[in-house]
Motif scaffolding. Sequence first.
Motif, PDB file in Angstrom:
ATOM      1  N   SER A 105       0.637  -1.091  -0.144  1.00 48.85           N
ATOM      2  CA  SER A 105       0.012  -0.100  -0.106  1.00 48.85           C
ATOM      3  C   SER A 105       0.902   1.384   0.081  1.00 48.85           C
ATOM      4  O   SER A 105       0.342   2.378   0.169  1.00 48.85           O
ATOM      5  CB  SER A 105      -0.968   0.076   1.283  1.00 48.85           C
ATOM      6  OG  SER A 105      -0.382  -0.462   2.196  1.00 48.85           O
TER       7      SER A 105
ATOM      8  N   MET B  68      -0.152   4.689  -1.426  1.00 45.67           N
ATOM      9  CA  MET B  68      -1.929   4.628  -1.554  1.00 45.67           C
ATOM     10  C   MET B  68      -2.376   5.355  -0.306  1.00 45.67           C
ATOM     11  O   MET B  68      -1.695   5.232   0.762  1.00 45.67           O
ATOM     12  CB  MET B  68      -2.210   3.194  -1.522  1.00 45.67           C
ATOM     13  CG  MET B  68      -1.893   2.441  -2.694  1.00 45.67           C
ATOM     14  SD  MET B  68      -2.184   3.101  -4.370  1.00 45.67           S
ATOM     15  CE  MET B  68      -0.948   3.204  -5.550  1.00 45.67           C
TER      16      MET B  68
ATOM     17  N   ASP C  68      -7.633   3.859   0.381  1.00 46.05           N
ATOM     18  CA  ASP C  68      -7.353   2.559  -0.491  1.00 46.05           C
ATOM     19  C   ASP C  68      -7.248   1.364   0.469  1.00 46.05           C
ATOM     20  O   ASP C  68      -7.719   0.184   0.201  1.00 46.05           O
ATOM     21  CB  ASP C  68      -6.027   2.778  -1.362  1.00 46.05           C
ATOM     22  CG  ASP C  68      -6.419   3.959  -2.109  1.00 46.05           C
ATOM     23  OD1 ASP C  68      -7.473   4.445  -2.694  1.00 46.05           O
ATOM     24  OD2 ASP C  68      -5.141   4.550  -2.723  1.00 46.05           O
ATOM     25  N   VAL C  69      -6.604   1.456   1.625  1.00 46.23           N
ATOM     26  CA  VAL C  69      -6.563   0.296   2.490  1.00 46.23           C
ATOM     27  C   VAL C  69      -7.796   0.129   3.144  1.00 46.23           C
ATOM     28  O   VAL C  69      -8.172  -1.162   3.082  1.00 46.23           O
ATOM     29  CB  VAL C  69      -5.613   1.050   3.651  1.00 46.23           C
ATOM     30  CG1 VAL C  69      -5.582  -0.230   4.718  1.00 46.23           C
ATOM     31  CG2 VAL C  69      -4.155   0.944   3.305  1.00 46.23           C
TER      32      VAL C  69
ATOM     33  N   PHE D  69      -1.015  -5.718   4.922  1.00 40.52           N
ATOM     34  CA  PHE D  69      -0.497  -4.785   4.247  1.00 40.52           C
ATOM     35  C   PHE D  69       0.875  -4.516   4.419  1.00 40.52           C
ATOM     36  O   PHE D  69       1.707  -4.418   5.543  1.00 40.52           O
ATOM     37  CB  PHE D  69      -1.069  -3.416   4.528  1.00 40.52           C
ATOM     38  CG  PHE D  69      -2.657  -3.457   4.067  1.00 40.52           C
ATOM     39  CD1 PHE D  69      -3.225  -3.000   2.921  1.00 40.52           C
ATOM     40  CD2 PHE D  69      -3.567  -4.230   5.037  1.00 40.52           C
ATOM     41  CE1 PHE D  69      -4.366  -3.348   2.586  1.00 40.52           C
ATOM     42  CE2 PHE D  69      -4.777  -4.390   4.768  1.00 40.52           C
ATOM     43  CZ  PHE D  69      -5.575  -4.074   3.375  1.00 40.52           C
TER      44      PHE D  69
ATOM     45  N   GLU E 286       4.320  -1.507   3.816  1.00 44.36           N
ATOM     46  CA  GLU E 286       4.652  -0.359   3.587  1.00 44.36           C
ATOM     47  C   GLU E 286       6.019  -0.219   3.436  1.00 44.36           C
ATOM     48  O   GLU E 286       6.895  -0.755   4.089  1.00 44.36           O
ATOM     49  CB  GLU E 286       4.304   0.731   4.706  1.00 44.36           C
ATOM     50  CG  GLU E 286       2.495   0.811   4.821  1.00 44.36           C
ATOM     51  CD  GLU E 286       2.137   1.749   3.677  1.00 44.36           C
ATOM     52  OE1 GLU E 286       3.096   2.682   3.143  1.00 44.36           O
ATOM     53  OE2 GLU E 286       0.895   1.637   3.565  1.00 44.36           O
TER      54      GLU E 286
ATOM     55  N   PHE F 234      -3.755  -2.259  -6.807  1.00 47.41           N
ATOM     56  CA  PHE F 234      -4.031  -0.515  -6.670  1.00 47.41           C
ATOM     57  C   PHE F 234      -3.587  -0.018  -7.854  1.00 47.41           C
ATOM     58  O   PHE F 234      -4.080   1.306  -7.843  1.00 47.41           O
ATOM     59  CB  PHE F 234      -3.245  -0.149  -5.558  1.00 47.41           C
ATOM     60  CG  PHE F 234      -3.417  -0.705  -4.017  1.00 47.41           C
ATOM     61  CD1 PHE F 234      -4.497  -0.510  -3.530  1.00 47.41           C
ATOM     62  CD2 PHE F 234      -2.390  -1.470  -3.373  1.00 47.41           C
ATOM     63  CE1 PHE F 234      -4.841  -0.924  -2.234  1.00 47.41           C
ATOM     64  CE2 PHE F 234      -2.671  -2.063  -2.112  1.00 47.41           C
ATOM     65  CZ  PHE F 234      -3.921  -1.842  -1.458  1.00 47.41           C
TER      66      PHE F 234
END
Length: 240
Positions: free
Chosen positions: A38, A41, A45-46, A57, A59, A230
Motif C-alpha cells: 500500500s 496509497m 485505499d487500505v 499490508f 509499507e 491498486f
Amino acid sequence: MTRAQAIADGLGQVRERIAAAECAAGRAPGSVRLLAVSKKMTADDVRAALAAGQHMFGENYAQELRDKRAALAQDSTLPTLPEWHYIGPLQSNKVKYVAGQVALAHTVDSSALLEAIEARGAPQACLVQVNVAGEAQKRGIAPADLPALLDRFATMSYVTCAGLMVIPPFTENPDDARPHFAALRALRDREAATARPHVELRELSMGMSGDLEAAIAEGATIVRVGTAIFGGRPPRTAAV
Ligand SMILES: Cc1ncc(COP(=O)(O)O)c(C=O)c1O
C-alpha cells in the motif's frame, strides 16, 4: 467503476492468480499469503482493500507506515485492523517507527540494523533480505554473509528471524526472476539444516505483481503485490 470496486477487482484477480499458481506447483491452497503493498496509497485505499477481505499490508517508508497505521487505528468503523509489514529499506534512525509495530520486518540486512531493532526492547519478528544476484546498488546481505547474520539472532532477546526475503533484479520477463527465487529457496534449505536459537526459516517473501507465479513455483510463502491490486503508484515526491 469506483476506486473501491477497482481495488476489490484487483484483489480478486490476484487471488485467482495465486490459487492457480499454488495448484500448478502442487502446493496446498492457502499456502501462499498475499501482502498488499500500500506504499503511496491512501488510508481510504487500505479501507477499500480491508472491506474486500484483505488483511496484510506492506509499507516501504517508515513515516508513511506510522501515519497510515495511526489513522486507521483510530477508525472504529473498520471490520478489522490491518496487519502491517515493513518492506522498505530501513535506516537505524527510522527503526523507532517500525520495531514492535509490525507483524514482520522484511528487510533486515545487517547486524547493525538487528541491534538497532533489538535496542527498542519490543518483540519483533524479522526476515533477512538477501541480495542473491550480488547487485551493487541493492540492499540485502550477500549470501556468503548470511550464516553469520543468522548466528547473531542467538544473542537477541526481542528479535527473531522467521525467514528470508529477496527483490530480484528488475526485468521485463518474469522467467528471468525465477533463478533468483530458486537461489533464495536453496539458501533457506541450506541454512534451515543448522538449528539456531531464535531462527525458524519458515517464510520466503518473494514475488511481486509481474512474477508472483514464478515465486510461488519456487516456494514463496508471502507474495508482495502492489500494482496488480491498486494500479500505478503516484510519482515519488521529494518530501517522502
Ligand atoms: C519491496 C517491494 N516488494 C513489492 C513491491 C510491489 O511491487 P509491484 O507493484 O510490482 O507489485 C514493491 C513496490 O514498490 C516493493 O518495494
